[in-house]
Design an enzyme around this catalytic site. Sequence first.
Site, PDB file in Angstrom:
ATOM      1  N   SER A 134      12.927   2.193   4.207  1.00  0.00           N
ATOM      2  CA  SER A 134      12.606   2.282   2.782  1.00  0.00           C
ATOM      3  C   SER A 134      12.898   3.684   2.293  1.00  0.00           C
ATOM      4  CB  SER A 134      11.123   1.962   2.538  1.00  0.00           C
ATOM      5  OG  SER A 134      10.744   2.257   1.208  1.00  0.00           O
ATOM      6  N   TYR A 142       2.348   3.630   4.596  1.00  0.00           N
ATOM      7  CA  TYR A 142       3.620   2.929   4.454  1.00  0.00           C
ATOM      8  C   TYR A 142       4.790   3.885   4.682  1.00  0.00           C
ATOM      9  CZ  TYR A 142       7.281  -0.040   2.480  1.00  0.00           C
ATOM     10  OH  TYR A 142       8.419  -0.789   2.303  1.00  0.00           O
TER      11      TYR A 142
END
Length: 262
Positions: free
Chosen positions: A140, A153
């Site tokens: 990501s 995350y």
Amino acid sequence: MQNSTRVYWITGASSGIGEATALQLARAGHKVILSARRADELKRVMGLCPNPNNIAVVPLNLSEHEKASEWAKAAISAFGHIDVVISNGGIGQFGAVEDNSWEVDKTIIDNNLLGTMALVRSVLPHMLERKSGKIVGIASIAGKFGQRNLAAYSASKAGVILWMESLREEVFNRGISVQVISPGFIQTNVTLNSLNASGQKLGVNSKAQENGMPAEEFARKLMKVIRGDKFHHYIGRRELLAIPIHTFARGLLYKLLRRSYR
């Protein structure tokens, strides 16, 4: 490698990026092994594919690391071998470090980082034996720089990038290619399904996510990327400008981000 039919194993295939990528692969005539937790949703995706005989379903939970060898055995037996594994499965998170329960942080790391490691390790001996294969990790843009409420995350995705890069250096001369793809904002339910500080689904989407790149467009770009061997690619839109800004003007990036928090 990409001009003939290959066998792909993709996790997180029951929705979003995983589903869109699986459909792209199936339409291109490849054989695809679909994995995720929800067997019913995997069967739904299988039903959308043009040739269901080229599709296999292997349900799994990425947090159950001790079962990884069973995942690989089932996946390999589906078509006899695996050419490409795309580690896409994972869970989103949104909550401050001081508020997050420890279980939330652990769940994110267990699924996103350790789940990817377990998956890849499970199929690596098969690829090493064949002296052929490609390993693709979906990370990501959040793995490039820290952001408020995304600490766990971001850490999990940064870990995926560095672990994959290390693996690449170990297998580069053994017939195996390793790549990482870092999406920006893609139109999926990842934010809706993200865990809040108490471990419940967030249940709301972000404007950035809603206005992001359609998953189908991402999948098309992904197919082009994995034809090559460049290690790390970013796929997204204007949000990717944050990457060079973070590299060359980190202070400016955080000044802009802090304005958006208001």
